[in-house]
Design a protein around this motif. Structure first.
Motif, mmCIF file in Angstrom:
data_model
loop_
_atom_site.group_PDB
_atom_site.id
_atom_site.type_symbol
_atom_site.label_atom_id
_atom_site.label_comp_id
_atom_site.label_asym_id
_atom_site.label_seq_id
_atom_site.Cartn_x
_atom_site.Cartn_y
_atom_site.Cartn_z
ATOM 1 N N GLU A 31 0.903 -1.278 0.266
ATOM 2 C CA GLU A 31 0.078 -0.044 0.008
ATOM 3 C C GLU A 31 0.834 1.207 -0.151
ATOM 4 O OE1 GLU A 31 -3.244 1.883 2.786
ATOM 5 O OE2 GLU A 31 -3.027 -0.264 2.746
ATOM 6 N N GLY A 32 0.677 2.076 -1.015
ATOM 7 C CA GLY A 32 1.563 3.275 -1.028
ATOM 8 C C GLY A 32 2.759 3.012 -1.572
ATOM 9 N N GLY A 33 2.775 1.895 -2.408
ATOM 10 C CA GLY A 33 4.127 1.643 -3.120
ATOM 11 C C GLY A 33 4.083 2.679 -4.534
ATOM 12 N N ALA A 34 5.493 2.593 -4.949
ATOM 13 C CA ALA A 34 5.519 3.439 -6.159
ATOM 14 C C ALA A 34 6.334 2.910 -7.164
ATOM 15 C CB ALA A 34 6.410 4.606 -5.427
ATOM 16 N N VAL A 35 6.139 3.467 -8.413
ATOM 17 C CA VAL A 35 7.213 3.085 -9.438
ATOM 18 C C VAL A 35 7.810 4.461 -10.134
ATOM 19 C CG1 VAL A 35 7.005 2.396 -12.139
ATOM 20 C CG2 VAL A 35 5.642 1.262 -10.471
ATOM 21 N N ASP A 36 9.128 4.271 -10.030
ATOM 22 C CA ASP A 36 9.907 5.318 -10.528
ATOM 23 C C ASP A 36 10.579 4.985 -12.015
ATOM 24 O OD1 ASP A 36 12.236 7.137 -11.365
ATOM 25 O OD2 ASP A 36 12.819 7.309 -9.266
ATOM 26 N N ASP A 37 9.869 5.757 -13.068
ATOM 27 C CA ASP A 37 10.100 5.334 -14.465
ATOM 28 C C ASP A 37 10.994 6.466 -15.038
ATOM 29 O OD1 ASP A 37 10.361 4.188 -16.997
ATOM 30 O OD2 ASP A 37 8.180 4.347 -17.367
ATOM 31 N N TRP A 38 12.352 6.303 -14.902
ATOM 32 C CA TRP A 38 13.191 7.185 -15.423
ATOM 33 C C TRP A 38 12.672 8.667 -14.577
ATOM 34 C CZ3 TRP A 38 16.973 6.361 -19.418
ATOM 35 C CH2 TRP A 38 16.989 5.060 -19.837
ATOM 36 N N GLY A 39 12.610 8.924 -13.570
ATOM 37 C CA GLY A 39 12.320 9.983 -12.912
ATOM 38 C C GLY A 39 10.917 10.373 -12.665
ATOM 39 N N ARG A 40 9.977 9.635 -13.545
ATOM 40 C CA ARG A 40 8.553 9.974 -13.427
ATOM 41 C C ARG A 40 7.998 9.002 -12.516
ATOM 42 N NH1 ARG A 40 5.584 8.344 -18.324
ATOM 43 N NH2 ARG A 40 7.185 6.797 -18.198
ATOM 44 N N VAL A 41 7.464 9.506 -11.121
ATOM 45 C CA VAL A 41 6.939 8.731 -9.990
ATOM 46 C C VAL A 41 5.636 8.599 -10.081
ATOM 47 C CG1 VAL A 41 7.249 8.593 -7.618
ATOM 48 C CG2 VAL A 41 9.069 9.459 -8.795
ATOM 49 N N PHE A 42 4.877 7.151 -9.868
ATOM 50 C CA PHE A 42 3.814 6.984 -9.705
ATOM 51 C C PHE A 42 3.510 6.340 -8.525
ATOM 52 C CE2 PHE A 42 5.227 7.001 -14.113
ATOM 53 C CZ PHE A 42 4.217 8.061 -14.880
ATOM 54 N N ALA A 102 7.906 -1.960 -2.093
ATOM 55 C CA ALA A 102 7.666 -0.801 -1.857
ATOM 56 C C ALA A 102 8.005 0.211 -2.992
ATOM 57 C CB ALA A 102 8.788 -0.583 -0.669
ATOM 58 N N ARG A 103 8.789 -0.407 -3.727
ATOM 59 C CA ARG A 103 9.317 0.581 -4.980
ATOM 60 C C ARG A 103 9.663 -0.016 -5.952
ATOM 61 N NH1 ARG A 103 9.663 6.328 -4.582
ATOM 62 N NH2 ARG A 103 10.717 7.355 -6.273
ATOM 63 N N MET A 104 9.531 0.516 -7.155
ATOM 64 C CA MET A 104 10.441 -0.091 -8.282
ATOM 65 C C MET A 104 10.748 0.996 -9.075
ATOM 66 S SD MET A 104 9.107 -2.573 -11.833
ATOM 67 C CE MET A 104 8.038 -1.342 -12.150
ATOM 68 N N THR A 105 12.319 1.166 -9.256
ATOM 69 C CA THR A 105 12.912 2.145 -10.107
ATOM 70 C C THR A 105 13.321 1.476 -11.325
ATOM 71 O OG1 THR A 105 13.354 3.076 -8.119
ATOM 72 C CG2 THR A 105 14.705 3.817 -9.911
ATOM 73 N N ILE A 106 13.005 2.293 -12.338
ATOM 74 C CA ILE A 106 13.521 1.850 -13.793
ATOM 75 C C ILE A 106 14.513 2.769 -14.647
ATOM 76 C CG2 ILE A 106 12.987 0.972 -16.166
ATOM 77 C CD1 ILE A 106 10.022 0.527 -15.020
ATOM 78 N N ARG A 107 15.683 2.458 -14.799
ATOM 79 C CA ARG A 107 16.616 3.165 -15.555
ATOM 80 C C ARG A 107 17.311 2.377 -16.504
ATOM 81 N NH1 ARG A 107 20.944 3.553 -10.300
ATOM 82 N NH2 ARG A 107 21.913 1.676 -10.917
ATOM 83 N N GLU A 108 18.016 3.174 -17.273
ATOM 84 C CA GLU A 108 18.810 2.572 -18.336
ATOM 85 C C GLU A 108 19.731 1.257 -17.863
ATOM 86 O OE1 GLU A 108 21.660 3.934 -22.134
ATOM 87 O OE2 GLU A 108 21.398 5.318 -20.477
ATOM 88 N N GLY A 109 19.852 0.261 -18.681
ATOM 89 C CA GLY A 109 20.463 -0.908 -18.410
ATOM 90 C C GLY A 109 22.191 -0.613 -18.205
#
Length: 109
Positions: A31-42, A102-109
């Motif tokens: 609950e309250g988890g987040a996705v950070d997709d190249w700096g865009r946070v949801f 709690a969070r998934m952060t996506i960035r360049e491989g």
């Protein structure tokens, strides 16, 4: 980066993504988890779903894990991401909270 088996709940999350199981994908987040997709946070289920509908599950995404590193409650997976939205080697950093993400952060491989 050390190669090893992907621990839960990250392994189950990747399996859910690869079978395009939206419910299991969303349920993987705390609950309250987040996705950070190249700096865009949801943040939260509704924002994550809206993002995913266009760029993740809704884009028929799949992740083939190539490298895994575990450091405490952080699991980093580098792999080949394929979808109708974006493709290529990407880094996924998962902050784990018990049996949820709690969070998934996506960035360049």
């Amino acid at each position: 980066m050390t190669e090893q088996r992907i621990p839960e709940p990250v392994a189950g999350f990747i399996e859910a993504v690869n079978r395009h199981d939206e419910a299991a994908f969303l349920d993987a987040f705390a609950e309250g988890g987040a996705v950070d997709d190249w700096g865009r946070v949801f943040t939260g289920r509704e924002q994550i779903k809206g993002w995913s509908d266009n760029e993740f599950i809704g884009a028929s995404g799949t992740l083939a894990a190539e490298e895994v590193e575990v450091s405490g409650s952080t699991v980093t997976v580098i792999g080949d991401w394929r979808s109708t939205h974006a493709n290529g080697r990407s880094t996924f950093i998962f902050d784990v909270d018990g049996d949820r993400l709690a969070r998934m952060t996506i960035r360049e491989g």
